[in-house]
Design an enzyme around this catalytic site. Sequence first.
Site, PDB file in Angstrom:
ATOM      1  N   SER A   1       0.849  -1.197   0.000  1.00  0.00           N
ATOM      2  CA  SER A   1       0.000   0.000   0.000  1.00  0.00           C
ATOM      3  C   SER A   1       0.879   1.239   0.000  1.00  0.00           C
ATOM      4  O   SER A   1       1.984   1.221   0.555  1.00  0.00           O
ATOM      5  CB  SER A   1      -0.889   0.003   1.251  1.00  0.00           C
TER       6      SER A   1
ATOM      7  N   TYR B   1      -1.632  -0.289  10.417  1.00  0.00           N
ATOM      8  CA  TYR B   1      -1.728  -0.836   9.062  1.00  0.00           C
ATOM      9  C   TYR B   1      -0.499  -0.445   8.239  1.00  0.00           C
ATOM     10  O   TYR B   1       0.111  -1.281   7.565  1.00  0.00           O
ATOM     11  CB  TYR B   1      -3.004  -0.318   8.406  1.00  0.00           C
TER      12      TYR B   1
END
Length: 254
Positions: A146, A159
Amino acid sequence: MNNLFDLSGKTVIVTGGGSGIGISLVHALADYGANVIIASRNVEKCNNVLKEIESKGGKGAVVQLDISDEKSVWNLVTEVLERFGSIDVLINNAGISPFMAPMEKVKIAGFKKIMDVNLIGALQCAQAVSEHMIARKKGKIINVSSSASTVSMEGLGAYSITKAALNSLTKTLAYEWGKYNINVNAIAPGFMDTGVADFINHTDESFQSVIDRTPIGRTGKAEELKGSIVFLASDASNYLTGQILYIDGGAGNC
């Protein structure tokens, strides 16, 4: 040139292929001829995706998988090899972001849960396919990271850390397994129209700040990942390894 991207006869595992951006990845791979193994805990969702690709002439199968369970991971690899005879590509797409919290409020148990899926789960899957790929002296592993691995956003710290670690894992495996002709790369999507963005209120000021610093000025669409995944899975990327391909509208690199 078309032959460079042809995936006919190749068996590709997509973890987390029954939801989020995984659905677009499965469709792209099937469109280019791959036998796509859709692996996830939710078999019903996976079967729905399988029906979609089969309606277009695509081929694949569904295998139940708990990516945090080592036994489940090895069972996946065993079943795929028994049914298809080979594993050409592993796409570590399964990932979670079950909560948003500033780092001072992150519960260690919750952080461990994210690590178990986003990092350790990816490593377990890579290890499970490595024996087969090393023996064949051929294989490709694609991790789904990501842009949050490099772009900070309050509330997504836990995350983001797991995805930064996944980037490091990608480069480490690429270095160690290059001698076996195994390519290991990653795609790092920005905020897409599905996935982690589902956890974020699009009207939040913090979310708008991400869009404001994105040169293209919008969130991405899951279908915009299709070209990159086919490229990395195909012979077109045979001399590419250890790379993190940011597909984020320029947010993390401009």
